[in-house]
Design an enzyme around this catalytic site. Sequence first.
Site, PDB file in Angstrom:
ATOM      1  N   ASP A  64       0.800  -1.226   0.000  1.00 36.09           N
ATOM      2  CA  ASP A  64       0.000   0.000   0.000  1.00 36.09           C
ATOM      3  C   ASP A  64       0.838   1.283   0.000  1.00 36.09           C
ATOM      4  O   ASP A  64       0.353   2.340  -0.372  1.00 36.09           O
ATOM      5  CB  ASP A  64      -0.948   0.024   1.221  1.00 36.09           C
ATOM      6  CG  ASP A  64      -0.214  -0.209   2.538  1.00 36.09           C
ATOM      7  OD1 ASP A  64       1.021  -0.374   2.512  1.00 36.09           O
ATOM      8  OD2 ASP A  64      -0.873  -0.240   3.592  1.00 36.09           O
ATOM      9  N   HIS A  65       2.101   1.193   0.407  1.00 38.15           N
ATOM     10  CA  HIS A  65       2.911   2.410   0.525  1.00 38.15           C
ATOM     11  C   HIS A  65       3.615   2.772  -0.783  1.00 38.15           C
ATOM     12  O   HIS A  65       3.479   3.871  -1.295  1.00 38.15           O
ATOM     13  CB  HIS A  65       3.969   2.248   1.619  1.00 38.15           C
ATOM     14  CG  HIS A  65       3.452   2.434   3.006  1.00 38.15           C
ATOM     15  ND1 HIS A  65       2.477   1.640   3.556  1.00 38.15           N
ATOM     16  CD2 HIS A  65       3.791   3.325   3.974  1.00 38.15           C
ATOM     17  CE1 HIS A  65       2.240   2.043   4.794  1.00 38.15           C
ATOM     18  NE2 HIS A  65       3.024   3.067   5.067  1.00 38.15           N
ATOM     19  N   ASP A 119       4.111  -1.041  11.276  1.00 37.77           N
ATOM     20  CA  ASP A 119       3.594   0.273  10.925  1.00 37.77           C
ATOM     21  C   ASP A 119       2.998   0.876  12.189  1.00 37.77           C
ATOM     22  O   ASP A 119       2.246   0.201  12.911  1.00 37.77           O
ATOM     23  CB  ASP A 119       2.527   0.172   9.841  1.00 37.77           C
ATOM     24  CG  ASP A 119       2.215   1.547   9.296  1.00 37.77           C
ATOM     25  OD1 ASP A 119       2.738   1.902   8.224  1.00 37.77           O
ATOM     26  OD2 ASP A 119       1.474   2.293   9.976  1.00 37.77           O
ATOM     27  N   ARG A 379      -0.462  12.845  10.063  1.00 40.79           N
ATOM     28  CA  ARG A 379       0.840  13.458  10.361  1.00 40.79           C
ATOM     29  C   ARG A 379       1.069  14.679   9.483  1.00 40.79           C
ATOM     30  O   ARG A 379       0.838  14.611   8.280  1.00 40.79           O
ATOM     31  CB  ARG A 379       1.968  12.453  10.112  1.00 40.79           C
ATOM     32  CG  ARG A 379       1.939  11.367  11.138  1.00 40.79           C
ATOM     33  CD  ARG A 379       3.105  10.417  11.053  1.00 40.79           C
ATOM     34  NE  ARG A 379       3.018   9.562  12.225  1.00 40.79           N
ATOM     35  CZ  ARG A 379       3.405   8.303  12.269  1.00 40.79           C
ATOM     36  NH1 ARG A 379       3.953   7.747  11.214  1.00 40.79           N
ATOM     37  NH2 ARG A 379       3.259   7.604  13.372  1.00 40.79           N
ATOM     38  N   ARG A 537       9.339   2.809  11.272  1.00 41.11           N
ATOM     39  CA  ARG A 537      10.380   2.406  10.318  1.00 41.11           C
ATOM     40  C   ARG A 537      11.714   2.136  11.016  1.00 41.11           C
ATOM     41  O   ARG A 537      12.301   3.023  11.623  1.00 41.11           O
ATOM     42  CB  ARG A 537      10.530   3.459   9.199  1.00 41.11           C
ATOM     43  CG  ARG A 537      10.933   4.823   9.657  1.00 41.11           C
ATOM     44  CD  ARG A 537      10.859   5.840   8.507  1.00 41.11           C
ATOM     45  NE  ARG A 537       9.468   6.163   8.181  1.00 41.11           N
ATOM     46  CZ  ARG A 537       9.043   7.339   7.736  1.00 41.11           C
ATOM     47  NH1 ARG A 537       9.897   8.321   7.535  1.00 41.11           N
ATOM     48  NH2 ARG A 537       7.766   7.544   7.467  1.00 41.11           N
TER      49      ARG A 537
HETATM   50  C1  MIC Z   1       4.042   6.484   8.244  1.00 44.59           C
HETATM   51  O1  MIC Z   1       2.875   6.796   8.339  1.00 44.59           O
HETATM   52  O2  MIC Z   1       4.975   7.213   8.604  1.00 44.59           O
HETATM   53  C2  MIC Z   1       4.373   5.104   7.699  1.00 44.59           C
HETATM   54  C3  MIC Z   1       4.986   5.298   6.390  1.00 44.59           C
HETATM   55  O3  MIC Z   1       3.199   4.372   7.536  1.00 44.59           O
HETATM   56  C4  MIC Z   1       5.302   4.431   8.689  1.00 44.59           C
HETATM   57  C5  MIC Z   1       5.906   3.193   8.215  1.00 44.59           C
HETATM   58  C6  MIC Z   1       7.046   3.415   7.300  1.00 44.59           C
HETATM   59  O4  MIC Z   1       7.836   4.318   7.500  1.00 44.59           O
HETATM   60  O5  MIC Z   1       7.169   2.610   6.382  1.00 44.59           O
HETATM   61  C7  MIC Z   1       4.683   4.146  10.059  1.00 44.59           C
HETATM   62  O6  MIC Z   1       3.803   4.852  10.468  1.00 44.59           O
HETATM   63  O7  MIC Z   1       5.160   3.254  10.796  1.00 44.59           O
HETATM   64 FE1  SF4 Z   2      -0.095   4.836   5.077  1.00 46.45          FE
HETATM   65 FE2  SF4 Z   2       1.228   5.557   7.290  1.00 46.45          FE
HETATM   66 FE3  SF4 Z   2      -0.271   7.312   5.916  1.00 46.45          FE
HETATM   67 FE4  SF4 Z   2      -1.438   5.403   7.251  1.00 46.45          FE
HETATM   68  S1  SF4 Z   2      -0.224   7.027   8.112  1.00 46.45           S
HETATM   69  S2  SF4 Z   2      -1.951   6.048   5.171  1.00 46.45           S
HETATM   70  S3  SF4 Z   2      -0.037   3.711   7.007  1.00 46.45           S
HETATM   71  S4  SF4 Z   2       1.594   6.290   5.203  1.00 46.45           S
END
Ligand code: MIC
Ligand code: SF4
Length: 643
Positions: A64-65, A119, A379, A537
Site C-alpha cells: 500500500d505504501h 507500521d 501526520r 520504520r
Molecule cells: C508512516 O505513516 O509514517 C508510515 C509510512 O506508515 C510508517 C511506516 C514506514 O515508514 O514505512 C509508520 O507509520 O510506521
Molecule cells: Fe499509510 Fe502511514 Fe499514511 Fe497510514 S499514516 S496512510 S499507514 S503512510
Amino acid sequence: MGYTIAQKIIKEHLVCGEMVAGKEIGLKIDQTLTQDATGTMAYLQFEAMGIDRVKTELSVAYIDHNTLQAGFENADDHRYIQTVTKKHGIRFSRPGNGICHQVHLERFSKPGKTLIGSDSHTPTAGGIGMLGMGAGGLDVAVAMGGGTYYITMPKMIKVNLVGSLSDYVGAKDVILEVLRLLGVKGGVGAIVEYGGEGVKTLSVPQRATITNMGAELGATTSIFPSDEVTKAFLKAENREEDWIELSSDEDAVFDAEYTVDLSALKPLAACPHSPDNVKAVAELSGMKINQVCIGSCTNSSLADMLTVAAMLKGKTVHPDVSLSISPGSKQVYTMLAECGALADLINAGARILECACGPCIGMGFSPQSAGVSLRTFNRNFLARSGTADAQVYLVSPETAAASAIVGVFTDPTTLGKAPKVEMPSVFKINDNLIEMPVAAEDMDSVTVQRGPNIKPIPVGKAPDDNLACELILKVGDDITTDHIMPAGTKVLPYRSNVPKLSEFCFTVCDKDFPERAKKKGGGVILGGVNYGQGSSREHAALVPLYLGIKAVVAKSFARIHVANLINFGIVPMTLANPDDYDNFAEGDQIEIAGFAAAVAGATEATLVNKTNGKTAKLCLNLSARQREMLLAGGCLNYTKNAK
Ligand code: MIC
Ligand code: SF4
C-alpha cells in the site's frame, strides 16, 4: 481490583513479566501485519531466522505504501514480498486492495486478540477492541516465528466520552481534541482506553480514526470496548463469529482520566508541523488554501467517503484548489462506485487516486511551494508532504470537503444542514485480492524472487569498551522518524537498499550529515525530548547504524524507535539532567569510559565532553534482555547466539 480492557487482553497473552506499569513484559502475538515499505526488511529478517512457516494465527502482508512505481525497485520489492509470503504461510494483500489498517479492520481484526504490525498506525485495530501495536520489522519477524513481543507494561489512561457529535463534527475532531489535551508526548508509556456513554454513538470506523491517531499521542496503543456496535460492524463484514464482548471492569483503576464532551466539540485542525498544534477551524477560516487531500488510514472509510461525496454532489472544487481523494480499500472503492457516489466526486473535479497511502507518505501530490494543504491524514511533520516549505493542516473529511469547495479554510458548520449519509447494513465482501499461501508441504515449489535493489542488512557490533568519538549531530525536541529517515518518492524505493538510503539520512535537518558521518566514521547523536516519534520504520535505526552511529543520547525517546535502536545495537541513553544538553555542541569530542561495562550492567554512565571539560550523567534504562541484545550487537546476533 478489576481490569481495564487492555489489561484483560494483556493478562490473557502474558508470556513473561509482571503486569506492573514500567516493567518489561512479554506477550504472545496472535496476528501480524506488514506493509511494503517496512515489509521487505521484515521478511528478509524472517528468512534469516531460518523458520519455515509462520506460527501466528494469521499474518498478512499488504502492499500500500510504495505504489508509485517510477522505476523497477518497488515492483521488484512487491514481487519479493508476494513470493516470500506465499512460501512461508502469510496472506498477501495485492496492490489495489487498500491500505493495510483499513483492510485489516474490515477483514481480519478481532476483539480480544493481539496484533503487531510493522507500521505505527497498527492501533487502528483498537477501534474493534483488539490490542494492536506498531513495531519494528524485526519484532514482527520474531513474532511471525512464534517469538515473544516485549513491551514496557503501560500505564492506563481513560478518556470518557459523553454526549454525541453534532452535525459536521467528526471522529477526527475527537482525536484532535485529545491531542490538544494530551500532546504528542501525552500517551508515552500508556494505553488510552475510551469509555463512557458517548462510545455507543460512534461507529467502528469512527473509533478506528480515534485509535489510529493514538499513535500521534505516543501511546503504546488505544482501545475501545467491543459492544453491540462492534457486533453490527462484524456482521456487516460477514464475520459475526469473530465478535466477543469486551469492556473494562467497574472497579478498573486508571492512572489518569479525561472527559471529552462530544456535543461540545467544534471542527478542529492540527496546524503545521505537529499533530498536537490544534486550533479551532473557526479561528483559521478565510485562510487561502491550495490543496486538499482526503484519505489515508485515518479517514478513508465508506462513511467518510460518502459524507464527502454528499457534500461535493453538484458542486465544483474551487479553481484555486486541487483535491485528491484516495478511498481506503477496494471494499470502500467498489461500494462508492456502485452507489454512484464516485461519480459525484469525479464530477465535482476531485482527482481520484488508487486506494493506497499515496500523498500521506509523500508519494505524489506534493503541494506547491509554500502551499497550504488540508489533509485528513494523521501526520503533518515538516517536509513529509514532499514540499519542504508546505504548510500542512490535519482536518476532518467534513472540513476538508467544505474548504475544497469554498477555496479557503472553512468551518463546515457554517454551511447549513449536514447531509445525512445512510450506511448499508452489509458491506460488499470480495477477498479476491488476498492471495493465500501454499500449503506447508508445497513450500519448496515456490521460488522467492529478489530484485537487484535488495542489499544486505547491516549488522551491529558489540559496544566499544570505551567509547571515544565525535558528537556527530545535535538535534532538538520532537525529532520524528521523518527527520531521521525521510520517505517520499525519491527515497521510499530504496527501503531495501540501506547504502543508497543512507544518502538521505537526517537531510531534513542537515543536508551534510550523511557525508560527514561517513567521513568521520560515525559517532554519537544528541537529541531532545521524544526523540524518534512517529513511524515504526526501523530504517531510522538501521541507516544510522550503517553510518557508524554507536549511541543516541536524548532527553527522552519514543517507544517504537527505542526498541528499534536496541534491535540494531545502537545504545539509547537519556540525560539524567536535561539541562546538560546545553553543555554539548555538534563537533565536540566526547567519551564514555567503561561503555561496554555500563551497557552490561550499570544504570548510569558519565559522558565527558573532552572539548570543554563538562560532564553529564546518563541513564541506561534497559532490561536484562535488552542489555544482552546490545552486547551481542543487536537482535539478529543475539538470536543467532541463542541458537
Ligand atoms: C508512516 O505513516 O509514517 C508510515 C509510512 O506508515 C510508517 C511506516 C514506514 O515508514 O514505512 C509508520 O507509520 O510506521
Ligand atoms: Fe499509510 Fe502511514 Fe499514511 Fe497510514 S499514516 S496512510 S499507514 S503512510
